[in-house]
Scaffold this motif. Structure first.
Motif, mmCIF file in Angstrom:
data_model
loop_
_atom_site.group_PDB
_atom_site.id
_atom_site.type_symbol
_atom_site.label_atom_id
_atom_site.label_comp_id
_atom_site.label_asym_id
_atom_site.label_seq_id
_atom_site.Cartn_x
_atom_site.Cartn_y
_atom_site.Cartn_z
ATOM 1 N N LYS A 100 0.815 -1.225 0.000
ATOM 2 C CA LYS A 100 0.000 0.000 0.000
ATOM 3 C C LYS A 100 0.851 1.280 0.000
ATOM 4 O O LYS A 100 2.017 1.257 0.390
ATOM 5 N N GLU A 134 0.560 5.221 1.495
ATOM 6 C CA GLU A 134 -0.174 6.126 2.404
ATOM 7 C C GLU A 134 0.210 7.560 2.086
ATOM 8 O O GLU A 134 1.385 7.936 2.207
ATOM 9 N N PHE A 193 3.600 1.808 10.073
ATOM 10 C CA PHE A 193 3.091 1.759 8.688
ATOM 11 C C PHE A 193 3.773 0.629 7.920
ATOM 12 O O PHE A 193 3.144 -0.086 7.153
ATOM 13 N N VAL A 198 2.829 -0.943 4.265
ATOM 14 C CA VAL A 198 2.869 0.304 3.499
ATOM 15 C C VAL A 198 4.288 0.420 2.940
ATOM 16 O O VAL A 198 5.257 0.373 3.686
ATOM 17 N N LEU A 251 5.300 6.065 2.019
ATOM 18 C CA LEU A 251 4.572 6.865 3.011
ATOM 19 C C LEU A 251 4.927 8.335 2.856
ATOM 20 O O LEU A 251 6.098 8.691 2.771
ATOM 21 N N ILE A 301 10.401 0.562 3.072
ATOM 22 C CA ILE A 301 9.408 1.636 2.916
ATOM 23 C C ILE A 301 10.135 2.921 2.520
ATOM 24 O O ILE A 301 11.174 3.246 3.094
ATOM 25 N N CYS A 321 -6.751 6.737 2.574
ATOM 26 C CA CYS A 321 -5.714 7.141 3.533
ATOM 27 C C CYS A 321 -6.269 7.065 4.963
ATOM 28 O O CYS A 321 -7.480 6.928 5.152
ATOM 29 N N LEU A 338 -4.155 1.542 7.704
ATOM 30 C CA LEU A 338 -4.486 1.670 6.278
ATOM 31 C C LEU A 338 -5.186 0.399 5.776
ATOM 32 O O LEU A 338 -6.128 0.481 4.990
ATOM 33 N N SER A 339 -4.764 -0.757 6.272
ATOM 34 C CA SER A 339 -5.425 -2.011 5.850
ATOM 35 C C SER A 339 -6.895 -2.003 6.253
ATOM 36 O O SER A 339 -7.762 -2.421 5.486
ATOM 37 N N SER A 389 -5.028 0.335 -4.811
ATOM 38 C CA SER A 389 -3.725 0.545 -4.164
ATOM 39 C C SER A 389 -2.638 0.842 -5.214
ATOM 40 O O SER A 389 -1.855 1.786 -5.060
#
Ligand SMILES: CNc1ncnc2c1ncn2[C@@H]1O[C@H](COP(=O)(O)O)[C@@H](O)[C@H]1O
Ligand SMILES: [Zn+2]
Length: 346
Positions: free
Chosen positions: A11, A13, A85, A90, A93, A130, A281, A292-293, A314
C-alpha cells in the motif's frame, strides 16, 4: 473482504499527520515518562469512538502536542509511526507535520524538522522496506508570515534532505480561519517547485474552495463537501474532474468527525465510480484507532469492492505520489512481483 488480504496488499499512504498517527503504545511510552496524569486523559480519549466529533479531535491534538513538545519525542513518534506503517505493509509513506517552536524545551522549527528527517534516515539505514517523504504543514489559522516561514523551511530542507521534503500541506481545524488569505504564499510555494497537498472542503465552504482551487493543488485532502449535495457546487466538482486532481479520502476520519453522516454515504463512491484518482488514507491512525489495511477493508465492505478492485485502487496510488519517476517504477515492480500470487490465492 478479508482484512488479511488488505494487509498483504502492498500500500501507499499519502495522508498521515504525524501527531495524529501516534499509536497508543507510543503515547503510553512518552506520556508516562512526562506526566502520568496526562496519560489518563489521553487514554480516555484514545478509547475507540471517544473522538466522536471534529471538536473533540482537535482537543485531542492539543493533548498530544503536550507530549510531543521536544525533539526527542518528535523523533520517537516519527520512528515508531514509520515502523507501524511498514508493519502494515505500506511501501511508500508521505508524512506531514506542522513544525513547532517550544522555547521551554529548546525545540525550534528547524530542530523539529531535523528530528523527523533523522527518524526517516534511521529507518532507511535499518533497510526497512518503505520509502518515506515528508510534507511541512501550514495550519490554516496561521498568518501569512508563519506560512511564508514554513514554505522557506520546506524549500531549504528539500535541498538539505536531498528530496525527502517534497512539499506543503494545508491543514488545521476547517471551521477556523480563512484559507483565502494564504493563497498567495501557496501559489508561491508551487512556483518554487514544492508540491501542494491541501485540505479542502472538509466542511462546506464554496467560496474558499473556489479560491484555493485556482492554484490547482497537486492533491486534495478530503474534498468531502465539493459536491452540490454535500454543500459544494457543480463548479467545484467540474474543476476537480477536469484537472483530475487526486483526492485523499479518509473514511473513518470523516465518519468520526461527522462530516459524513454514515460510511455508506461517503463521497468515495461518487469519485471512484467516475474513475477519478482516489487514494484511501488514514489521516490520523492513532486518533481514529485505525490502520491503512482497515481503511481498505472498510471501503471494500461498504462499496462491494473485489480483491482485484482493492489491488488496483492501491496500485493506482503510485501515480499520485510526490516522488520521482524512478521511485514510481520501483514501486510498480514491487506490486507486480506479488500480484498474481496474491490475487490467485485464497
Ligand atoms: C481530522 N481532520 C483533520 N483536518 C484538518 N487538519 C487535521 C486533521 N487531522 C489532523 N490535522 C492537522 O494535523 C495536526 C496534528 O499533526 P501534526 O502536529 O501536524 O503532526 C493537527 O493539529 C491539525 O493541524
Ligand atoms: Zn488530514
Amino acid at each position: 473482504m478479508s482484512l488479511d488480504f488488505c494487509k498483504r496488499t502492498p500500500k501507499v499512504e499519502l495522508h498521515a499527520h504525524l501527531n495524529g498517527s501516534i499509536s497508543r503504545e507510543t503515547i503510553e511510552k512518552l506520556a508516562m515518562k512526562k506526566n502520568p496524569e496526562l496519560y489518563k486523559d489521553l487514554r480516555i480519549c484514545f478509547d475507540k469512538g471517544k473522538a466522536e466529533t471534529l471538536d473533540n479531535v482537535f482537543q485531542m491534538f492539543k493533548l498530544i502536542h503536550q507530549i510531543s513538545d521536544n525533539t526527542e519525542a518528535i523523533y520517537t513518534i516519527a520512528y515508531d509511526v514509520i515502523h507501524e506503517f511498514s508493519a502494515d505493509n505500506v511501501k511508500y509513506l508521505e508524512l506531514r507535520s506542522t513544525p513547532r517552536d517550544v522555547p521551554s524545551s529548546g525545540m525550534t522549527k528547524s530542530s523539529y524538522i531535523e528530528a523527523i528527517l533523522k527518524a526517516i534516515e534511521d529507518c532507511h539505514k535499518e533497510n526497512l522496506d518503505i520509502v518515506v517523504k515528508f510534507l511541512l504543514a501550514i495550519d490554516r489559522r496561521n498568518d501569512l508570515s508563519v506560512a511564508k516561514e514554513t514554505v522557506d523551511l520546506a524549500e531549504r530542507y528539500s535541498r538539505l534532505s536531498g528530496g525527502t521534503v517534497v512539499g506543503i500541506d494545508l491543514s488545521g481545524d476547517p471551521t477556523v480561519g480563512d484559507a483565502c488569505t494564504l493563497v498567495p504564499i501557496l501559489r508561491d510555494a508551487k512556483f518554487r517547485g514544492l508540491k501542494l497537498a491541501l485540505h479542502l472542503a472538509e466542511v462546506p465552504a464554496v467560496e474558499e474552495t473556489e479560491e484555493v482551487l485556482k492554484i490547482l493543488p497537486d492533491r486534495i485532502g478530503h474534498g468531502t463537501c465539493l459536491h452540490p449535495n454535500a454543500g459544494g457546487s457543480q463548479g467545484l466538482v467540474d474543476t476537480v474532474l477536469q484537472h483530475r486532481i487526486p483526492l485523499e479520502l479518509c473514511l473513518t476520519s470523516n465518519v468520526i468527525c461527522q462530516t459524513v453522516a454514515h460510511v455508506d454515504n461517503h463521497h468515495f463512491k461518487y469519485w471512484y465510480d467516475q474513475g477519478h484518482p482516489c487514494a484511501i488514507c488514514t489521516d490520523d491512525k492513532g486518533v481514529f484507532s485505525t490502520s491503512l489495511s482497515e481503511e481498505y477493508c472498510l471501503a471494500a465492505e461498504t462499496f462491494g469492492l473485489t480483491r482485484k478492485d482493492i489491488w488496483t485502487l492501491s496500485y493506482n496510488c503510485i501515480d499520485m505520489i510526490f516522488a520521482e519517476e524512478a521511485v514510481k517504477q520501483d514501486l510498480k515492480s514491487k506490486w507486480n512481483s506479488v500480484k498474481s500470487y496474491e490475487l490467485n490465492c485464497e
